[in-house]
Design an enzyme around this catalytic site. Structure first.
Site, PDB file in Angstrom:
ATOM      1  N   TYR A 192     -77.183  -9.579 -25.134  1.00 41.04           N
ATOM      2  CA  TYR A 192     -75.934 -10.148 -24.598  1.00 41.04           C
ATOM      3  C   TYR A 192     -76.290 -11.232 -23.590  1.00 41.04           C
ATOM      4  CZ  TYR A 192     -71.128  -9.580 -22.612  1.00 41.04           C
ATOM      5  OH  TYR A 192     -69.819  -9.748 -22.204  1.00 41.04           O
TER       6      TYR A 192
ATOM      7  N   GLU B 175     -43.023  22.377  -9.661  1.00 39.67           N
ATOM      8  CA  GLU B 175     -43.561  22.111 -11.004  1.00 39.67           C
ATOM      9  C   GLU B 175     -42.975  23.140 -11.979  1.00 39.67           C
ATOM     10  OE1 GLU B 175     -45.458  19.896 -12.837  1.00 39.67           O
ATOM     11  OE2 GLU B 175     -44.935  21.343 -14.428  1.00 39.67           O
TER      12      GLU B 175
ATOM     13  N   ALA C 117     -36.568  22.026 -11.289  1.00 35.76           N
ATOM     14  CA  ALA C 117     -35.723  21.550 -10.167  1.00 35.76           C
ATOM     15  C   ALA C 117     -34.274  21.351 -10.611  1.00 35.76           C
ATOM     16  CB  ALA C 117     -36.280  20.219  -9.653  1.00 35.76           C
TER      17      ALA C 117
END
EC number: 1.3.1.116
Lengths: 661, 661, 661
Positions: free
Chosen positions: A173, A413, A458
């Site tokens: 490269y 959660e 929630a």
């Protein structure tokens, strides 16, 4: 291991340079560079910040010796004396921060993007680069001129107060690397043919650099210990050349591996590669030279780095992405604070992948990358009562950021554990390392006093009862089941539920709709579990071979996924006989058939499936924010709850919103 | 490295034999053998010439202990006392030339071509050899008789003044090798079953040889360090056996690798293998024996050979094809004249491939092989003004040969560089080593004062103006576009122009017409360049996956290409999903479709290609010779300008014509 | 090698345990376990018998710390104090026999079969086990409880007088192994994420065991030196962890390799793996620890075991299946009686494969396994004149058993050699090791005075003339050519004759009817012999590429073949492009076509084959027994002569009938 007294954190003398430890920051393309070749503050800050974090040396990527041939859109340069003063400022900032700046001096050669400016890139021969531009084979006079340019750039680097320079002939490269590699160099003059001839350009470059700097000014050289390609240079070849590089004036060898085009996965090893992919080659090369040898390549845990140096396999390590993830990696390691270290999961997600939308180098887990001093570690003006809904990557980043700024943070959660959709992304082989982000954020959350409630969906009432001053909605996304004909008439199985272990596929023909990461990793995981009459309690005819079909609308699989992860997975799916349909639209489904439409408009039923799984991505899930805005002073919606995207966006938005509370 | 004082060129004592250096000539089938088993002068000359060139020992291949079972058509033999005197003459010539003759004593076993004479080859079990003849499983009495024959042949070799003998149990090949390998030996008596039992034949052979020669007369043994095959012997097995071979009387081990049938590419590593393929196994075996260990297998650069001996990995190297390419390899190396060494590119083109047209061993780059003393290095009687038109392989060989014979040589080349069509042949991965021929000829041309003019398309007027006394027309060939329906109506893309980098294939479906080397390497190169959304400047939708289809009229791909290059390339094309059509004629083309006719006469259109490339070989290009004959005294047309063939014909004809000027 | 004074047979002190030699019996699932967790006599006898045979230590497999989660149907346990007395009896019997008992203490974790009892197995995360049951991710409290259970089980083992315990975290298998492996552990708490976190469970387990046994009571730990899986733990990871395991209290490391689900072939290497598959990893791990390191994994020859210990690569070896084959392996080795050792061919045929018909661990070559003391080595009451017809596996086992019991035994064999159908089974690559059974039986037969007549097709007259008191008919089976339409009209080629070398397939399209071992190995062997224009005498157009099609009635290939042999062979056939038709019935054949019926009833002709081979198994061949019963007092028909089955049934029935004479 006691890092303080480890060999990794002992000083190392290389010529005139005394390194405080043996951890170097590997060169990476940041894409913050300036059009005029100077080093903008934003770019310099990245290295200064890592210097402050205790890194032995910091290497800036791709400093060209000739701006006419830019490496990327903008390319840092040392091709003119007038660039020295500003470079010196940069080097001095690094020195004051306790480290040393090492510019990687390059000529991009075939890799230059000048093709986009209708200038043929330069190379040993007519190579087709990654942008499909063909390089021009340079003359011997041009070679001599370019060699001189390397010398001048080296001189400027020393004049700018850099601690060393690094030359690069790895990966087949850039100009030196393409001259060295038989995959690129097809010349028939004294710079082509035998290994000695192909090394001539590199050796002349080293000698010229050595002539233009002080005798003890260190010159590092990055090589591929093995190009890992049929027809490429092997370890045997590098064991032959390494002493010659040393004799030409190299002071330290940085051993990488692979080649840029044929296998990006080798030079930037990601999630399907083991750690220390080049350590063996580096340890073998160390036996044939008298100069220090560093290894680079997925050394993404400082304890592992310390161990290979302690065992004398290598003299030091270059770490790239781990230092993007945590600039203070070395400081924390020396103090033994391993849990404090923000981990790199070698995901390549936003440090390698580039797109119109994200043309720069970012880091999933470090939102401060590239804006190093924008978000100082100071408490918020006023501590607020904050509720974060969702403990996925975005919610966890928000909770940690807020709590560490002194806010009183609670996380709700719905699941029984943290991780959200990341729990799906870590299932496929090689993807587990991303769990380390959550382990780290979980550690910091607990340390900063975040309170968690799991199995807690929630509701507005609950939020009202809690009466938070600010809510960050990080409820993520749900599997997308588009309104395709038949989805109402048959039970829908989702790739998400399969990856969660909600159902198993003992055997049979499986059709996975989609071609992104979720769909492809579902195909991969289903095939991994195909263990016909394995060592099971008596022969169980219900378990047998699994055959998978993928149906993707786009022209290719895994669009946008970084090449080091994308190409190996596609190879694996093909090798396991997965039937891949791209440019194929889904018109109708039943529980055992899928009607598709090809690119040419023809339609056909794909039949006889035992399972049809929906892996068509996900749709944002935000049932609450609008309601909450009615009674909560500050409500911020982040990540997939806004729009389903990479986890990085959730984490960056989680950080920014929480920091701004 | 200073070769003179290198370990490679230091003497080595092996029993009664003092070798001047540690370079041995590996055994190779020359196909110059005589029907009566004697050593014809032509064959002996090959070894004497390498002895003169400074080679430590020279090993003649396949000297059978039983002429009833010939290895090849004609097989050298030491199965009768009356053969000793003529063999002694041969050995003495080698000794006088400063080296030592080592006959490889064999019984071809399953490999014998006696099957063509309707005699079943002998073997441990019923093995199907490369000619599809099935060997007969020999009785235990026959084993004991054959073991004695080995002893007698060894005795005769010593009596003939050979420096040592070499026995052969490598490659699961020939009688000893097939007894040793579980891939061939399926016996159920004491010569079959366990590794110790399977080694019994080899150990009894060594012991019998030792009993029939002086105690310190060296016995070399060639083994496969690892058969590299599922179900074959592994390195672990050889590490277990090597000390037993030593104890049985072996004085030196030559470590090769692989097996003859399943992977010719392993035992004669060609262009898709790294250098020193067996050095690791040899270095491991060296750790468990007290006798010298040589490595063999693509050690095709003397500097690399010196390095692995200097590092103590092995005690010496056996080089085969590099000594065919340059008999003076050792002499030149000791003098440090590396550019003078005619390089072997491991092409296997004419040393391995056999065909009706070329049934003998030749060497692309050494036209003198097999006619060692026919073309002495002496000036031509009269120096002539010579013009060579074309700097491809043929033209360069002609120019060098003429100039080194004292002629005043000018080369005109239409392109901007030497190499001609070889510039296409070196593009695919693994093919670069052939550039070394041109680098070498270019060096000798300059040294001999050849004048070059590039970008010079020769015209009759220019030639007339130069007024050369002789012209060698080496204008090569042009891509062949047969008059297939449609070729006149659509722009024709050739595989040649793709390999030259004249256009790129960023993505899409590619049809390559043809199935020879050019077509298959075009398919390979196109797929190598397929780097969809690699690490490029932003996601570039114009670059994507590439799908290749090959259409070949013949029954198979790569007809005539030597197996070590042919089989790996076909495997690679298949593994990359190339759609291979053999026995398929091309009837009509457009720019996106190809009409084909199958073997059964059915016709169909192959559609939807983004590119249709012509890789149907090339057609000779000689626009001038007839015109030149009108005013130039001597005009010779060589190589592809006569008829498109392998580069070897161009180089041989270039040599012969130039030498005859 | 003189075993008596070899390092392998020298004592080894590990903590309080003095081992008489360095050969350990590796843990294997016998399936003789009791439902209540105790050790039934039948199971204990297996280990006591190996202790009597001189084995250093004997390890009983899978002793669970919690019977609620059984490993197999029945699982030995040490989860309750009341189990100690009976375990002590067992340990004492082993001690009296001169060895030491080492229980492998496990919690099956995800591998538990409790899923069949509708109890979710336990694991780090939701893993799908080999029975397609999904494990439940255990809480941190559950982790701490389970760790304590390990401590209690360790205490009980020491109290029971065991010499050591072995813990198991190899193969990404069982609870500790699945916590350690990133392939299974996707947790995001302190037991997931980084390598150090994933090792926490294992280290706490070791420390807890250490706390509950005497300080010098040895704790062995079985690890995978390399999980050999993309995304699994690598050798680099194990080199990092091994010193930590030592520091936690491990006294010896047993190095295996691979993972249970993805590649059973790696953890129980069979016929396509080289010997000592994990020796390299073990030897590297030995360099980084101070405790003894044993290697395990296809170490199936005691001479090879002695060699790797002598060379200092490892300190000892664990051998499993070789000790099932011969309990006196060590005794015979120390006496140098290698031919006496009954060899293990790593066939996996009846020690790994399980089926309804054979749900327990058996051994092809050792009919006494699991009934250790039922057939004492004592002469028969009355010596009889015995004729055995057929020298295949069954006939040879019968002849040896009868002769060793004092009978006067004659064997008549129609072929010119022993082996019968086993001669076909050993042809394919990797299958040769089964010849060792015949070599061994042949050695014992000759030693016991068995008389052989080859090329002898038995007739009633001949038998009458011999007048034996007993005849054992072991005439095996003949290829089965079912009465399919066309079989009468065209010459039938059988897979059996191809494997015998009766005809060759130089090139072309081959259809093999069948999908069992014979058919699949015929396909494999035909493709191995495909050596188009290899290095043959001139290009031979008659030799070319081979294309194979398999047609199998059952839903999958190789039904009943053990996974370590089945899966690699299927992968190989697929990689070589074999066209596999399962669920496909054969309706009609010609010499070039096959008419098939698919599962959905559709029928089609598969055409254009150059060869159609019958590989549909075989049919019993017993032309004589009924006639013999008229004049021979005792006539027993055994093995395939009764019904075509695995060779094991022939050998077991041969043994039982002969022993009962």
């Amino acid at each position: 291991m006691d890092m303080k007294h480890s060999r990794l954190f002992s000083p190392l003398q290389i010529g005139s340079l005394t390194l405080s430890n043996r951890v170097g920051m590997a060169p990476m393309s940041m894409d913050y560079e300036a059009a005029d070749g100077t080093v903008p503050k934003r770019l310099a800050d990245v290295f200064v910040r890592r210097a402050e974090g205790g890194t032995g040396y910091v290497m800036i990527d791709a400093v060209t010796i000739d701006s006419k041939y830019p490496y990327m859109g903008n390319t840092t340069a040392l091709d003119r004396d007038e660039l020295v003063p500003q470079f010196k400022e940069f080097a001095d900032r690094v020195k004051e921060a306790g480290s040393t700046l090492v510019p990687q001096i390059i000529h991009p050669g075939p890799e230059s993007v000048c093709g986009y400016r209708h200038i043929a890139p330069l190379g040993p021969s007519a190579n087709t680069n990654a942008n499909c531009h063909v390089s021009r084979s340079i003359s011997i006079d041009e070679i001599h001129d370019i060699i001189k340019q390397f010398g001048q750039a080296a001189r400027r680097a020393e004049e700018a107060g850099c601690g060393a320079i690094s030359l690069h002939c790895a990966h087949a490269y850039m100009l030196p690397g393409s001259f060295l590699s038989p995959l690129r160099n097809k010349r028939m003059d004294e710079y082509g043919g035998s290994l000695d001839n192909r090394a001539r350009f590199v050796i002349e470059m080293i000698e010229e650099a050595r002539r233009n700097v002080s005798p003890d000014f260190p010159i590092f050289l990055r090589i591929s210990g093995d190009e890992r390609m049929v027809g490429g240079n092997s370890l045997e070849d590098m064991l032959y050349l390494a002493p010659k590089f040393e004799a030409a004036g190299v002071s330290m060898l940085e051993v990488s591996g692979g080649t840029q085009y044929e296998g990006l996965e080798h030079i930037i090893p990601c999630q399907n590669k083991s750690r220390g992919v080049n350590v063996y080659e580096a340890s073998e090369i160390k036996k044939v030279v008298g100069i220090p040898v560093y290894a680079v390549g997925k050394i993404n845990d400082i304890r592992y780095a310390a161990e290979i140096v302690e065992r004398g396999l290598v003299d030091g390590v270059a770490m790239g992405r781990p230092l993007l993830a945590d600039p203070d990696l070395c400081k924390k390691a020396v103090e033994g604070q391993f849990d404090e270290i923000t981990p790199c999961a070698s995901c390549g997600g936003s440090c390698i992948s580039r797109s119109e939308a994200a043309p720069e180098c970012h880091c999933h887990i470090n939102p401060r990358l590239g804006r190093e001093y924008e978000f100082p570690d100071v408490p918020a003006e006023k501590s607020k009562k904050v509720l974060v809904i969702g403990a996925g990557p975005g919610g966890m980043m928000a909770a940690v950021t807020a709590a560490e700024r002194g806010h009183d943070v609670t996380v709700w959660e719905a699941d029984d554990k943290i991780g959200g959709q990341l729990n799906l992304a870590v299932v496929a082989p090689g993807k587990q390392e991303m769990t380390q982000w959550m382990v780290h954020l979980n550690y910091r959350a607990k340390k900063a006093g975040v309170k968690f409630e799991f199995n807690k969906e929630a509701t507005a009432e609950d939020v009202k009862a809690l009466a938070p001053e600010a809510v960050i909605v990080a409820t993520g996304a749900k599997p997308l089941v588009p309104p395709i004909k038949g989805t109402q008439d048959y039970p829908v199985l989702t790739a998400h539920d399969f990856l969660r272990g909600k159902f198993v596929i003992p055997k049979g023909r499986v059709c996975v709709l989609g071609g992104g990461a979720v769909a492809c990793e579902t195909a991969e995981t289903a095939l991994e579990n195909a263990r016909p009459n394995s060592y099971t309690r008596g022969y169980d005819a219900s378990i047998g071979d699994i055959d998978v079909t993928l149906v993707e609308m786009l022209p290719q699989l895994l669009t946008g996924v970084c090449a080091p992860n994308r190409e190996p997975l596609i190879r694996k799916l093909k090798s396991k006989g997965v039937h891949i349909n791209v440019n194929t639209k889904i018109m109708e489904v039943t529980d055992h058939e899928v009607k598709v439409q090809r690119q040419d408009g023809t339609q056909e039923w794909l039949e006889g499936f035992d399972y049809v799984l929906f892996g068509l991505g996900s749709r944002n899930y935000d049932p609450l924010s609008e309601t909450l805005k009615e009674f909560v002073p500050e409500v911020h919606v982040i990540g997939d709850a806004v729009r389903a995207r990479q986890a990085s966006y959730a984490m960056w938005e989680g950080f920014e919103k929480a920091y701004s509370l």
